[in-house]
Structure formats: C-alpha cells, structure tokens
Design a protein around this motif. Structure first.
Motif, PDB file in Angstrom:
ATOM      1  N   PHE A  66       0.880  -1.172   0.000  1.00 46.02           N
ATOM      2  CA  PHE A  66       0.000   0.000   0.000  1.00 46.02           C
ATOM      3  C   PHE A  66       0.913   1.217   0.000  1.00 46.02           C
ATOM      4  N   MET A  67       0.664   2.122  -0.924  1.00 46.03           N
ATOM      5  CA  MET A  67       1.512   3.301  -1.032  1.00 46.03           C
ATOM      6  C   MET A  67       1.133   4.329   0.050  1.00 46.03           C
ATOM      7  N   CYS A 117       2.748   0.196   3.823  1.00 41.57           N
ATOM      8  CA  CYS A 117       2.822  -1.120   4.446  1.00 41.57           C
ATOM      9  C   CYS A 117       2.864  -2.239   3.410  1.00 41.57           C
ATOM     10  N   VAL A 118       3.359  -3.380   3.892  1.00 40.82           N
ATOM     11  CA  VAL A 118       3.528  -4.576   3.067  1.00 40.82           C
ATOM     12  C   VAL A 118       2.535  -5.615   3.587  1.00 40.82           C
ATOM     13  N   VAL A 119       1.888  -6.336   2.655  1.00 38.64           N
ATOM     14  CA  VAL A 119       0.837  -7.281   3.036  1.00 38.64           C
ATOM     15  C   VAL A 119       1.010  -8.571   2.220  1.00 38.64           C
ATOM     16  N   GLY A 121      -4.196 -10.210   6.785  1.00 32.34           N
ATOM     17  CA  GLY A 121      -4.580  -9.262   7.830  1.00 32.34           C
ATOM     18  C   GLY A 121      -3.430  -8.483   8.443  1.00 32.34           C
ATOM     19  N   VAL A 122      -2.182  -8.915   8.197  1.00 38.46           N
ATOM     20  CA  VAL A 122      -1.034  -8.241   8.823  1.00 38.46           C
ATOM     21  C   VAL A 122      -0.529  -7.136   7.913  1.00 38.46           C
ATOM     22  N   ARG A 123      -0.476  -5.931   8.431  1.00 42.96           N
ATOM     23  CA  ARG A 123       0.075  -4.802   7.664  1.00 42.96           C
ATOM     24  C   ARG A 123       1.404  -4.430   8.305  1.00 42.96           C
ATOM     25  N   LEU A 155       5.190 -12.181   7.552  1.00 40.97           N
ATOM     26  CA  LEU A 155       4.028 -11.387   7.103  1.00 40.97           C
ATOM     27  C   LEU A 155       2.720 -12.110   7.396  1.00 40.97           C
ATOM     28  N   GLY A 156       2.835 -13.280   8.053  1.00 44.26           N
ATOM     29  CA  GLY A 156       1.619 -14.015   8.394  1.00 44.26           C
ATOM     30  C   GLY A 156       1.064 -14.782   7.214  1.00 44.26           C
ATOM     31  N   LYS A 157      -0.248 -15.012   7.246  1.00 44.05           N
ATOM     32  CA  LYS A 157      -0.850 -15.861   6.211  1.00 44.05           C
ATOM     33  C   LYS A 157      -2.059 -15.168   5.605  1.00 44.05           C
ATOM     34  N   VAL A 158      -2.475 -15.723   4.478  1.00 44.22           N
ATOM     35  CA  VAL A 158      -3.657 -15.217   3.782  1.00 44.22           C
ATOM     36  C   VAL A 158      -4.381 -16.430   3.219  1.00 44.22           C
ATOM     37  N   GLU A 159      -5.705 -16.439   3.366  1.00 44.13           N
ATOM     38  CA  GLU A 159      -6.461 -17.651   3.047  1.00 44.13           C
ATOM     39  C   GLU A 159      -7.709 -17.380   2.228  1.00 44.13           C
ATOM     40  N   MET A 160      -8.158 -18.399   1.522  1.00 47.12           N
ATOM     41  CA  MET A 160      -9.480 -18.332   0.879  1.00 47.12           C
ATOM     42  C   MET A 160     -10.015 -19.740   0.672  1.00 47.12           C
ATOM     43  N   ARG A 161     -11.314 -19.813   0.431  1.00 50.90           N
ATOM     44  CA  ARG A 161     -11.962 -21.088   0.122  1.00 50.90           C
ATOM     45  C   ARG A 161     -12.524 -20.991  -1.285  1.00 50.90           C
TER      46      ARG A 161
END
Ligand code: OOG
Ligand code: MG
Length: 260
Positions: free
Chosen positions: A111-112, A131-133, A167-169, A251-257
């Motif tokens: 995100f700029m 921030c970086v996501v 969710g982690v920024r 940076l944690g995780k990111v998920e989808m179904r």
C-alpha cells in the motif's frame, strides 16, 4: 487499421470475462498486434470496468519472477489494473462459476503511503510504501488454455480476476523483503515453495519497474494505491471446494476457500 479496432477487442475481452467464455488470442488473428496496442486495449477495458461502477484501487505487476516466466513462456514484466470488485476478503469464498480456468499464486502487496513517480531507486520506492501485506492473486486468462503472447495478456489486463489480502500490515522497515519464505498450500498441503527474492531479487524492484513503466505513460502511483508485485512461484489451478493458504515468513498468512 483494417478490420479491427482496439475498442472492439476490449469489448470482446470484457464479454469473455462476463460470460466466462474463453476466446482465441489476438496475435493469432492479428499477427501485427503490438505491445503498445495491448496497453491501449487495456486502457479501454479499464474504461468498460469503470462504466460498470468499478473503482480502480491499484496496479498489479506480472511476469516478475523466473518461475512465472518459465510457466507462461513470456519473459518481460507487464502491468495491469485492480478494481474494488476483485477483492475477496481474507478467509472468504471464491466462486468458480463465473470464471473460466482460474489459478492462484502467492504475491507480496504494497500500500503506497506517498506519491511515487519518475525513475525511483529501490530505496526511494520502498520509502514511499506505507505497508507490506501478504496476498493471493487469482488469475483467469480470457484466452483459451492461457495461450497468449505479451500483447495479448496485456490487453486482457494481465489475466487479473481477483485478489485476497492478509490481515497483517507490516511497515517496510520491519521486514526483510530480500528473502522472505513463501509457501502456497491447498487443503493443508504445500504445493509451491518460493522466496520474495524470486521477484526481481526484491519485490521493491517490481515497484520500481512499475513506476518507470507508468512514467512512460505520464502516470504515477498515489497514496492509498495498492500494488501487487507479481507471483513468486508458478500458479496452481483452483479446484471446487478446496482451501488455499499462502504462508509468508514474517508477514503471516492469507487464506481463501473455493466454493464447492
Ligand atoms: C499473466 C499474469 C501474470 C504474475 O504475477 O506474474 C501475473 C498470467 O500468468 O496469466 O499475474
Ligand atoms: Mg500475479
């Protein structure tokens, strides 16, 4: 131009997306179709998305890592646009019913925080990042079998279909983006392993390349803009009912179904 115009190509690609019906690549029909014409067509496609009430929220880079270049047989960075309706919430569901042959790939998102323009250095580019996501990108080429050349994929908004943000920024200064481990899992099983280093050595270099390409069109990145830096690994096909997770060191995780 005899027999075709960019608007009708943009309309054809837009309709292919709405109907989830693939078309044949443009360069197969119009051998002289150039990269510049690909970007002109993409701009017209962006207008069609805006006319439907979508808001452009940022940009995506494509073909910024060797695994992607090898998988797709295309070897130069390209960029496309992202709209608000492409976003799927973290842990949310993606429906394949209105997609053709979607694949997923792990990405680093920025995100700029400040405007970024011209020919920035890596340090200047990272200095403009708020921030970086961690992210997942869903790509769904409107061309049969993902068969395209550079001008085709650019016209087709670089196969953009959807994206998920974790969710982690993280502030850029708090993470080592030069070598961040990335794992892409489906149903709890690792499918692809990679590193942020695969993205031009550092994903910030993808941001630099994007800004240089935008500069050539007299465009800039603005505060609040989202940027996807390009996949670090090859993409994998999505299957109904599967669970997809990207795990990003630090940076944690990111998920989808995927809807069954
Ligand atoms: C084109 C999109 C490339 C990336 O991250 O490299 C891309 C495609 O592979 O269909 O999004
Ligand atoms: Mg991508």
């Amino acid at each position: 131009m005899a027999g075709y115009d960019h608007r009708s190509i943009a309309e054809e690609l837009h309709e292919a997306e709405l109907k989830a019906q693939a078309v044949s690549r443009i360069t197969g029909r119009i051998p002289g179709f150039t990269l510049a014409e690909g970007y002109e067509t993409q701009a017209l496609l962006a207008e069609l998305h805006r006319n439907r009430g979508e808001r452009i929220v940022g940009r995506k880079m494509g073909m910024t890592s060797r695994p992607k270049m090898l998988q797709m047989g295309v070897n130069s960075p390209i960029h496309g646009f992202l709209t608000d309706v492409m976003e799927v919430s973290d842990g949310g569901e993606l429906d394949l019913a209105n997609r053709i042959h979607a694949k997923v790939e792990p990405e680093i998102a920025f995100f700029m925080g400040k405007k970024l323009s011209g020919q920035p250095s890596l340090a200047e580019a990272m200095g403009a990042v708020d921030c970086v996501v961690a992210a997942l990108e869903i790509i769904d080429s409107r061309f049969q079998n993902f068969d395209f050349q550079l001008p085709d994929v650019v016209a087709d908004n670089c196969s953009s279909s959807a994206f998920v943000l974790g969710g982690v920024r993280c502030r850029p200064g708090n993470i080592d983006l030069a070598n961040l481990g990335i794992t892409l899992e489906t149903n709890g099983r690792p499918q692809q392993f990679g590193s942020s280093a695969a993205i031009l050595g550092h994903p910030g270099r993808s941001l630099v390349e994007l800004v240089k390409m935008l500069d050539a069109e007299d465009k800039v990145l603005s505060p609040g803009d989202l940027v996807l830096a390009g996949a670090a690994t090859a993409a994998i096909p999505l299957e109904r009912g599967s669970r997809v997770r990207g795990v990003f060191g630090g940076l944690g995780k990111v998920e989808m179904r995927v809807k069954a």
